[in-house]
Design a protein around this motif. Structure first.
Motif, PDB file in Angstrom:
ATOM      1  N   TYR A  61       0.825  -1.213   0.000  1.00 30.68           N
ATOM      2  CA  TYR A  61       0.000   0.000   0.000  1.00 30.68           C
ATOM      3  C   TYR A  61       0.860   1.263   0.000  1.00 30.68           C
ATOM      4  N   LEU A  62       2.016   1.185   0.643  1.00 29.76           N
ATOM      5  CA  LEU A  62       2.940   2.323   0.669  1.00 29.76           C
ATOM      6  C   LEU A  62       3.753   2.402  -0.621  1.00 29.76           C
ATOM      7  N   GLN A  63       4.338   1.278  -1.036  1.00 33.60           N
ATOM      8  CA  GLN A  63       5.262   1.271  -2.169  1.00 33.60           C
ATOM      9  C   GLN A  63       4.581   1.635  -3.486  1.00 33.60           C
ATOM     10  N   SER A  64       3.295   1.392  -3.599  1.00 38.81           N
ATOM     11  CA  SER A  64       2.607   1.608  -4.876  1.00 38.81           C
ATOM     12  C   SER A  64       1.551   2.697  -4.800  1.00 38.81           C
ATOM     13  N   ARG A  65       1.659   3.566  -3.802  1.00 36.01           N
ATOM     14  CA  ARG A  65       0.658   4.625  -3.726  1.00 36.01           C
ATOM     15  C   ARG A  65       0.783   5.569  -4.921  1.00 36.01           C
ATOM     16  N   ASN A  66      -0.356   6.059  -5.351  1.00 34.47           N
ATOM     17  CA  ASN A  66      -0.485   6.990  -6.487  1.00 34.47           C
ATOM     18  C   ASN A  66      -0.217   6.337  -7.840  1.00 34.47           C
ATOM     19  N   LYS A  67      -0.060   5.017  -7.889  1.00 37.86           N
ATOM     20  CA  LYS A  67       0.189   4.345  -9.163  1.00 37.86           C
ATOM     21  C   LYS A  67      -1.099   3.717  -9.703  1.00 37.86           C
ATOM     22  N   GLN A  68      -1.121   3.539 -11.031  1.00 41.99           N
ATOM     23  CA  GLN A  68      -2.199   2.823 -11.692  1.00 41.99           C
ATOM     24  C   GLN A  68      -1.689   1.423 -12.051  1.00 41.99           C
ATOM     25  N   SER A  69      -2.422   0.408 -11.652  1.00 38.34           N
ATOM     26  CA  SER A  69      -2.011  -0.969 -11.908  1.00 38.34           C
ATOM     27  C   SER A  69      -2.687  -1.498 -13.166  1.00 38.34           C
ATOM     28  N   VAL A  70      -1.867  -1.968 -14.104  1.00 37.28           N
ATOM     29  CA  VAL A  70      -2.352  -2.631 -15.316  1.00 37.28           C
ATOM     30  C   VAL A  70      -1.779  -4.040 -15.319  1.00 37.28           C
ATOM     31  N   ALA A  71      -2.649  -5.038 -15.277  1.00 43.41           N
ATOM     32  CA  ALA A  71      -2.207  -6.436 -15.298  1.00 43.41           C
ATOM     33  C   ALA A  71      -2.143  -6.894 -16.745  1.00 43.41           C
ATOM     34  N   LEU A  72      -0.927  -7.209 -17.203  1.00 47.09           N
ATOM     35  CA  LEU A  72      -0.689  -7.399 -18.622  1.00 47.09           C
ATOM     36  C   LEU A  72       0.267  -8.571 -18.850  1.00 47.09           C
ATOM     37  N   PRO A 350       4.234   6.594   6.277  1.00 43.14           N
ATOM     38  CA  PRO A 350       5.245   7.657   6.226  1.00 43.14           C
ATOM     39  C   PRO A 350       4.804   8.798   5.313  1.00 43.14           C
ATOM     40  N   GLY A 351       5.226  10.004   5.673  1.00 39.87           N
ATOM     41  CA  GLY A 351       4.960  11.169   4.842  1.00 39.87           C
ATOM     42  C   GLY A 351       5.912  11.243   3.663  1.00 39.87           C
ATOM     43  N   ILE A 352       5.947  12.394   3.029  1.00 41.82           N
ATOM     44  CA  ILE A 352       6.660  12.563   1.763  1.00 41.82           C
ATOM     45  C   ILE A 352       7.906  13.422   1.962  1.00 41.82           C
ATOM     46  N   VAL A 353       8.976  13.007   1.320  1.00 40.14           N
ATOM     47  CA  VAL A 353      10.260  13.692   1.353  1.00 40.14           C
ATOM     48  C   VAL A 353      10.722  13.874  -0.089  1.00 40.14           C
ATOM     49  N   PRO A 354      11.255  15.062  -0.462  1.00 35.04           N
ATOM     50  CA  PRO A 354      11.493  16.257   0.335  1.00 35.04           C
ATOM     51  C   PRO A 354      10.253  17.133   0.433  1.00 35.04           C
ATOM     52  N   LYS A 355      10.368  18.195   1.235  1.00 30.02           N
ATOM     53  CA  LYS A 355       9.283  19.147   1.410  1.00 30.02           C
ATOM     54  C   LYS A 355       9.485  20.315   0.437  1.00 30.02           C
ATOM     55  N   LEU A 356       8.589  20.470  -0.514  1.00 28.06           N
ATOM     56  CA  LEU A 356       8.642  21.592  -1.450  1.00 28.06           C
ATOM     57  C   LEU A 356       7.644  22.660  -1.011  1.00 28.06           C
ATOM     58  N   SER A 357       8.073  23.909  -0.984  1.00 25.65           N
ATOM     59  CA  SER A 357       7.233  24.966  -0.427  1.00 25.65           C
ATOM     60  C   SER A 357       6.035  25.298  -1.310  1.00 25.65           C
ATOM     61  N   GLU A 358       6.206  25.243  -2.629  1.00 24.59           N
ATOM     62  CA  GLU A 358       5.138  25.664  -3.528  1.00 24.59           C
ATOM     63  C   GLU A 358       4.409  24.502  -4.196  1.00 24.59           C
ATOM     64  N   THR A 359       5.098  23.411  -4.450  1.00 20.80           N
ATOM     65  CA  THR A 359       4.473  22.269  -5.128  1.00 20.80           C
ATOM     66  C   THR A 359       4.780  20.980  -4.362  1.00 20.80           C
ATOM     67  N   PRO A 360       4.246  20.867  -3.150  1.00 20.75           N
ATOM     68  CA  PRO A 360       4.569  19.683  -2.340  1.00 20.75           C
ATOM     69  C   PRO A 360       3.978  18.416  -2.928  1.00 20.75           C
ATOM     70  N   GLY A 361       4.583  17.298  -2.560  1.00 17.53           N
ATOM     71  CA  GLY A 361       4.036  16.017  -2.954  1.00 17.53           C
ATOM     72  C   GLY A 361       2.783  15.699  -2.165  1.00 17.53           C
ATOM     73  N   GLU A 362       2.035  14.690  -2.627  1.00 17.84           N
ATOM     74  CA  GLU A 362       0.820  14.299  -1.928  1.00 17.84           C
ATOM     75  C   GLU A 362       0.537  12.826  -2.164  1.00 17.84           C
ATOM     76  N   VAL A 363      -0.267  12.269  -1.269  1.00 20.64           N
ATOM     77  CA  VAL A 363      -0.752  10.903  -1.431  1.00 20.64           C
ATOM     78  C   VAL A 363      -2.185  10.986  -1.929  1.00 20.64           C
ATOM     79  N   ARG A 364      -2.413  10.488  -3.155  1.00 18.99           N
ATOM     80  CA  ARG A 364      -3.763  10.548  -3.725  1.00 18.99           C
ATOM     81  C   ARG A 364      -4.530   9.252  -3.466  1.00 18.99           C
ATOM     82  N   TRP A 365      -3.843   8.126  -3.489  1.00 19.64           N
ATOM     83  CA  TRP A 365      -4.462   6.851  -3.143  1.00 19.64           C
ATOM     84  C   TRP A 365      -3.370   5.851  -2.767  1.00 19.64           C
TER      85      TRP A 365
END
Length: 398
Positions: A61-72, A350-365
């Motif tokens: 769940y952590l390693q693949s967050r924000n990814k789209q899975s295609v089984a191919l 865990p949160g996201i590294v590094p911390k960007l002031s204007e365009t920080p990273g995020e966890v979408r799913w």
């Protein structure tokens, strides 16, 4: 808020740690990452380490967050055709298959560069794409062993030890991200076409090994294991406290060393001209460490840390994960995020590294179900619902 990598399209053909971690870092900052998995079981990391009650790895769940899975099914011509369609539109391909494996599938660098001249191809392997060892299987643990870090890790005279995480893989991931972004910057600024980024697990570890080579070449010095100490830099070590804990103290700059000696009650060592510079202190590190340990062992760790903080001496406790999760600084820095798993169960991640002031990273799913995005991705590529159903019936996709 759009991430700094918004609009960058990444295809991941990887499993376990190195390539997936690199792709995860890109996804956290806005890149669109499509992860190709084999039908059936998918990425083996889905079953690694501790599992959730539904049988899925919490690491997944952590390693693949924000990814789209295609089984191919990459053993089918139709599956290869789908990958090529994806790569025609992609900016980055990240893979960690054995050298030559993609070539056998008809997806080698020459083919892909002709298909999409702007594509950056990031290749992570044990030993790199060239050289006499290139065909050997390689895992992160082997990279740590042959990259030099295992030899220097452990108690003096003891068995070489490993760090308790997959350090070699993660170091390769960081080098892969760095190489990918440098290559993409070249393309996006109009300086040239895409290129291949060749990342070796062994070399990624070796790149961290400081002055090992020149010390050996000119002085014949082989750095050995030294426990909690940092060889040649003093004082910098791990010291016991009265309550059975340990504290790491780094008093190795000249002014910090003097302040540390004042705290431990050894002004004689602070004023000794032999110890005015690091080389003199390193030559007598055992003496200095004994003085520091004599002081720390008489006090509980909280008192030790308070005294060192007041004297502006860098020091810290050795944290377990329980210490990390409840630490107020981690919490204030959004390094412990409350997330929801697909079944609604709340979990800290865990949160996201590094911390960007204007365009920080995020966890979408969180990490998706196997093939969760297959239909959506194929539809974007132009396949109709009927064509996707035919591919599924033929075992090409899942």
């Amino acid at each position: 808020m759009a991430g700094p990598l918004e609009g960058i399209k990444v295809v991941e053909i990887g499993a376990l740690i190195a390539a997936p971690f690199a792709a995860r870092l890109l996804a956290e900052f806005g890149a669109e990452v499509v992860k190709i998995e084999a039908p059936g079981d998918g990425d083996p990391i889905r079953k690694w380490r501790k599992l959730h009650s539904n049988g899925t790895s919490l690491w997944w769940y952590l390693q693949s967050r924000n990814k789209q899975s295609v089984a191919l099914n990459l053993k089918s011509a139709e599956g290869i055709a789908i990958v090529k369609r994806l790569l025609e539109q992609a900016d980055i391909l990240i893979e960690n298959m054995k050298p030559g494996a993609l070539e056998k599938l008809g997806l080698g660098w020459d083919v892909l560069h002709a298909l999409n001249p702007k594509l950056t191809m990031v290749r992570i392997s044990g030993y790199g794409q060239t050289g006499p060892y290139k065909d050997r299987p390689g895992f992160g643990a082997i990279g740590e062993a042959m990259g030099g870090i295992r030899y220097t890790t452990g108690e003096a005279g003891g068995v070489p030890a490993r760090v308790g995480v997959s350090l070699g893989d993660s170091l390769a991931s960081l080098h892969a991200v760095m190489g990918a972004l440098m290559a993409v910057l070249r393309v996006k600024t109009g300086q040239g076409d895409g290129q291949m980024v060749d990342v070796s697990l062994v070399e990624s570890v070796f790149n961290l090994m400081e002055s090992l080579v020149p010390e050996y070449d000119l002085l014949g010095h082989v750095r050995e294991r030294s426990g909690g100490a940092l060889p040649g830099i003093a004082p910098s070590n791990t010291y016991p406290t009265r309550d059975g804990a340990y504290v790491v103290i780094a008093g190795n700059s000249n002014p910090i060393y003097k302040r540390l000696m004042a705290v431990v009650g050894r002004p004689d060592l602070a004023d000794d001209p032999r110890f005015a510079q690091n080389d003199g202190r390193a030559a007598q590190a055992t003496l200095i460490d004994a003085a520091i340990a004599g002081w720390t062992s008489r006090h509980p760790i909280d008192a030790v840390l308070a005294a060192l903080e007041a004297a502006e001496v860098p020091a810290g406790p050795i944290y377990s994960v329980a210490d990390i999760v409840r630490d107020p600084h981690y919490q204030a820095r959004d390094m412990i995020l409350e997330q929801q798993l697909p079944d609604g169960v709340a979990v800290k991640m865990p949160g996201i590294v590094p911390k960007l002031s204007e365009t920080p990273g995020e966890v979408r799913w969180q990490g998706p179900a196997l093939g969760e995005h297959t239909d959506a991705v194929l539809a974007r590529l132009g396949w109709s619902a009927a064509a996707i159903a035919q591919l599924r019936a033929a075992g090409v996709v899942q």
